[in-house]
Design a protein around this motif. Structure first.
Motif, mmCIF file in Angstrom:
data_model
loop_
_atom_site.group_PDB
_atom_site.id
_atom_site.type_symbol
_atom_site.label_atom_id
_atom_site.label_comp_id
_atom_site.label_asym_id
_atom_site.label_seq_id
_atom_site.Cartn_x
_atom_site.Cartn_y
_atom_site.Cartn_z
ATOM 1 N N SER A 116 -11.470 5.606 6.704
ATOM 2 C CA SER A 116 -12.366 4.671 6.014
ATOM 3 C C SER A 116 -11.648 3.805 4.984
ATOM 4 C CB SER A 116 -13.498 5.439 5.322
ATOM 5 O OG SER A 116 -13.002 6.172 4.195
ATOM 6 N N ILE A 117 -10.475 4.236 4.513
ATOM 7 C CA ILE A 117 -9.777 3.457 3.484
ATOM 8 C C ILE A 117 -8.643 2.615 4.062
ATOM 9 C CG2 ILE A 117 -10.315 5.199 1.741
ATOM 10 C CD1 ILE A 117 -7.351 6.021 1.812
ATOM 11 N N MET A 118 -8.502 2.583 5.399
ATOM 12 C CA MET A 118 -7.367 1.889 5.997
ATOM 13 C C MET A 118 -7.653 0.434 6.362
ATOM 14 S SD MET A 118 -5.144 4.090 5.582
ATOM 15 C CE MET A 118 -3.760 3.277 6.348
ATOM 16 N N ASP A 119 -8.845 -0.062 6.110
ATOM 17 C CA ASP A 119 -9.133 -1.464 6.399
ATOM 18 C C ASP A 119 -8.513 -2.322 5.301
ATOM 19 O OD1 ASP A 119 -10.050 -3.940 7.048
ATOM 20 O OD2 ASP A 119 -12.182 -3.435 7.001
ATOM 21 N N TYR A 120 -7.435 -3.033 5.638
ATOM 22 C CA TYR A 120 -6.703 -3.796 4.627
ATOM 23 C C TYR A 120 -7.521 -4.937 4.038
ATOM 24 C CZ TYR A 120 -5.932 -7.419 8.186
ATOM 25 O OH TYR A 120 -6.096 -8.399 9.129
ATOM 26 N N ALA A 134 -1.173 2.070 11.220
ATOM 27 C CA ALA A 134 -2.619 2.254 11.078
ATOM 28 C C ALA A 134 -3.267 1.067 10.362
ATOM 29 C CB ALA A 134 -2.903 3.550 10.311
ATOM 30 N N LEU A 135 -2.580 0.515 9.362
ATOM 31 C CA LEU A 135 -3.126 -0.639 8.651
ATOM 32 C C LEU A 135 -3.277 -1.851 9.566
ATOM 33 C CD1 LEU A 135 -1.140 -0.370 5.304
ATOM 34 C CD2 LEU A 135 -3.620 -0.262 5.515
ATOM 35 N N ASN A 136 -2.464 -1.904 10.611
ATOM 36 C CA ASN A 136 -2.515 -3.039 11.532
ATOM 37 C C ASN A 136 -3.561 -2.888 12.622
ATOM 38 O OD1 ASN A 136 -0.470 -5.268 11.092
ATOM 39 N ND2 ASN A 136 0.803 -3.474 10.747
ATOM 40 N N VAL A 137 -4.176 -1.719 12.741
ATOM 41 C CA VAL A 137 -5.206 -1.539 13.769
ATOM 42 C C VAL A 137 -6.364 -2.511 13.583
ATOM 43 C CG1 VAL A 137 -6.936 0.060 14.676
ATOM 44 C CG2 VAL A 137 -4.592 0.850 14.291
#
Length: 648
Positions: A203-207, A240-243
């Motif tokens: 949930s916190i990985m959406d840049y 993961a940040l680039n997903v």
């Protein structure tokens, strides 16, 4: 009932039955009321995760001490990555039903990804992105060339893959025979710990959104500089940040009212009474190799290009990613407004999208694309259909083409261009992408070289450069043939020719001193360095007026403007909007804006205030690719379906 009465599961090929869960066996890692086995399992999993994450970073970075430095800094993303991997291992153990068996899935997968990531960074200068898996087929299609260049490495790699798979299968079977099954309580306990925490991390990985926790963990999404993103956050977290980059967010303020406020140029769509044929050749990796320091190539490999050169095409890529240059040249849109590392052909072109083909076809042209490679490469078959091409002739539908070296020759492709244009009664728009000079440039690629390379470099590098120079010379000869052909034609003909990016010459750049590494950095230290490493020759020529001159360095997104202007064609977007924008900028790149006078604005996207003209450019692109197409009637009238009277 006692455990002796349990029915043993017999596995094929196993000498002994697989053991069942034993309530008092510490190897299960879960004993009600007994903390030590549970603690031991947790510490073992954490240590295993730490070793695995360290190995991944070491492989990707290729630097042991640099990897140590990454982990020595407290409260850095490396430690967060270890915790995430430990949670993944715990959760998978619960699903698989045996302690630590998850390592047999996670370790091979992540280590293989790390190796691929290191190779991509080494050869192309970019990290591994989630989107790369969308074009895995074309990576496999290039394997024969890679094997030809380094057969010894290929054999060792194949042997290592076979040995690893055999060892993995043996270890899997052995583990399931020797390690007891977890209890239901043990599995539920693991899932209760792993699932909520992993969900929280996801949930916190959406840049695109701020996260207090992510900020406290010092996970800083550096999406504008992906090399720094991977260096700072580590391979796993940066990946993961680039997903989420597959989703393109609307620019701030995007609405119908905002789109209506964009000034409409007073330019209508028009073509001359005698419509000129338009031939555009994007030449694979075409560049001037004599720009390498200390290199002499005789005779001149590109005399035609040197004599007719109109300017330079500023490629947004280096050494690869051909489709991204092609995207800009055909649509007049820019990669600068899309997530770093994305490939529009793979991710975003899924519906009819305005292009030069769409417009010219609406004006009576036959829009055709030619490429001697396979039609699925870069998803071209589907993309060209969405761009409005009448047809796409590829390896599957072209006649057998003569090869020069291992690939279809530029001469054969030139023959096909001439044949297509002369056979058409309609005016034609031909977009051709060559293949012959695709890398890697293995030494002795051609048995009959016609050039000689002199340079203070190794024999391997010199012969590799000779292979490239021979291919460049063939491309130059192909352009000369097109010019000679067009000069004899009665129909007006415009020819555009440019290279998509600098070639992936790797060690040649380092040995000649052109670059410090095999590839150019994404963010150049100076605008001059960016031009050195991204400019390829550009020729725009007409059999009525000759070559266009003094264009300077221009982004591919401006090529439609220059091509149509040379052809005497007007369009509200391609010559209207882009024409007005061209008066302010000639290069619009993710990291650099360049004005016609040469004034540079580096890192413009990170500034608080952005030129309204650039913002309008981004808004129109978003509107037409992802939005409601509010601007279509005014900027792309050819995309509006005409009203048809209803009959019954």
């Amino acid at each position: 009932m006692g455990r002796g009465s349990d029915v043993a599961r017999i596995r094929k090929g196993a000498a002994k039955p697989a053991p069942q869960f034993l309530e008092d066996d510490p190897s299960t890692g879960y004993l009600p009321g007994r903390p030590w086995p549970t603690l031991r399992y947790g510490l073992t999993t954490l240590l295993t995760a730490a070793l695995l994450v360290f190995a991944i970073e070491w492989i990707v970075r290729g630097d042991f001490f640099g990897t140590v430095d990454f982990f020595l800094q407290p409260f850095k993303p490396g430690w967060t990555t270890i915790i995430i991997f430990a949670l993944v291992l715990i959760g998978l153990d619960a699903i698989l039903g045996r302690s630590h068996q998850s390592l047999m899935i996670v370790a091979p997968l992540t280590l293989a990804l790390a190796f691929v990531g290191h190779q991509k960074s080494h050869y192309l200068g970019d990290p591994l992105y989630p989107a790369d898996f969308l074009y895995a087929r074309q990576i496999m299609a290039l394997m024969p060339l890679l094997v030809r260049e380094r057969p010894g490495t290929a054999v060792l790699l194949a042997a290592a893959i076979v040995a690893s798979l055999a060892l993995l299968v043996y270890g899997w079977r052995l583990w399931r025979r020797r390690v007891p099954i977890l209890s239901r309580k043990g599995r539920l306990a693991r899932l209760s710990l792993a699932v909520p925490l992993l969900a929280f991390f996801v949930s916190i990985m959406d840049y695109a959104t701020f996260s207090w926790t992510r900020d406290r963990l010092q996970i800083i999404p550096i999406m504008w500089d992906q090399k720094e993103n991977y260096a700072s956050n580590g391979f796993a977290l940066a990946f993961a940040l680039n997903v989420p980059m597959a989703h393109v967010s609307a620019p701030p303020g995007y609405s119908e009212k905002t789109m209506d406020a964009i000034a409409r140029p007073e330019v209508a769509a028009s073509v001359p009474d005698q419509k000129p044929d338009i031939v555009v050749v994007m030449s694979e990796s075409f560049w001037d190799p004599t720009e390498l320091p200390g290199v002499s190539i005789k005779p001149d490999p590109i005399p035609t290009v040197r004599a007719l050169r109109s300017g330079s095409m500023f490629s947004p890529e280096f050494g690869g990613m051909t489709a991204n240059i092609e995207f800009e040249a055909l649509t007049g849109f820019s990669n600068a407004f899309l997530p770093a590392g994305s490939i529009p052909y793979q991710q975003y072109v899924r519906t009819p999208t305005p292009s030069l083909a769409t417009f010219l076809k609406s004006k009576g042209y036959r829009a055709r694309a030619i490429h001697p490679g396979t039609n699925w490469f870069w998803n071209r078959g589907a993309v060209y259909a969405d761009f409005g091409f009448n047809d796409f002739r590829s390896e599957e539908t072209l006649p057998p083409m003569e090869k020069r070296g291992p690939l279809a020759s530029d001469a054969a492709m030139t023959d096909e261009i001439i044949r297509e244009a002369d056979a058409s009664e309609q005016p034609v728009f031909l977009f051709a992408v060559s293949l012959q000079n695709h890398g890697p440039y293995e030494p002795y690629r051609y048995y009959n070289p016609t050039h000689k390379v002199e340079a203070p470099i190794s024999t391997w590098a010199r012969e590799s450069l000779l292979s490239y120079a021979e291919g460049s010379a063939d491309a130059d000869r192909g352009l000369q043939r097109l010019i000679d052909w067009a000069k004899k034609r009665e129909r007006p003909t415009v020819i555009a020719f440019f290279g998509d990016h600098l070639p992936p010459l790797g060690p040649v750049y380092v040995e000649t001193g052109f670059l410090k590494d095999n590839v150019a950095p994404r963010r150049e230290p100076t605008p001059e360095a960016a031009l050195d490493h991204h400019d390829t020759p550009l020729i725009i020529w007409s059999n009525r007026s000759g070559p266009v001159e003094n264009l300077g360095s221009v982004s591919p997104a401006f090529l439609p403007y220059h091509i149509l202007t040379t052809a005497g064609i007007t369009h509200p977007y391609y010559t209207g909007f882009l024409g007005a924008l061209r008066e302010r900028y000639r290069v619009v790149d993710r990291n650099l804006l360049l004005s016609p006078s040469g004034a540079a604005t580096p890192d413009w996207a990170r500034q608080k205030k952005i030129d309204p003209a650039i913002n309008d450019f981004r808004l129109i692109q978003y509107d037409m690719m992802f939005g409601k197409r509010h601007t279509a009637p005014d900027f792309f009238p050819e995309t509006i379906a005409p009203l048809v009277a209803h009959t019954s």
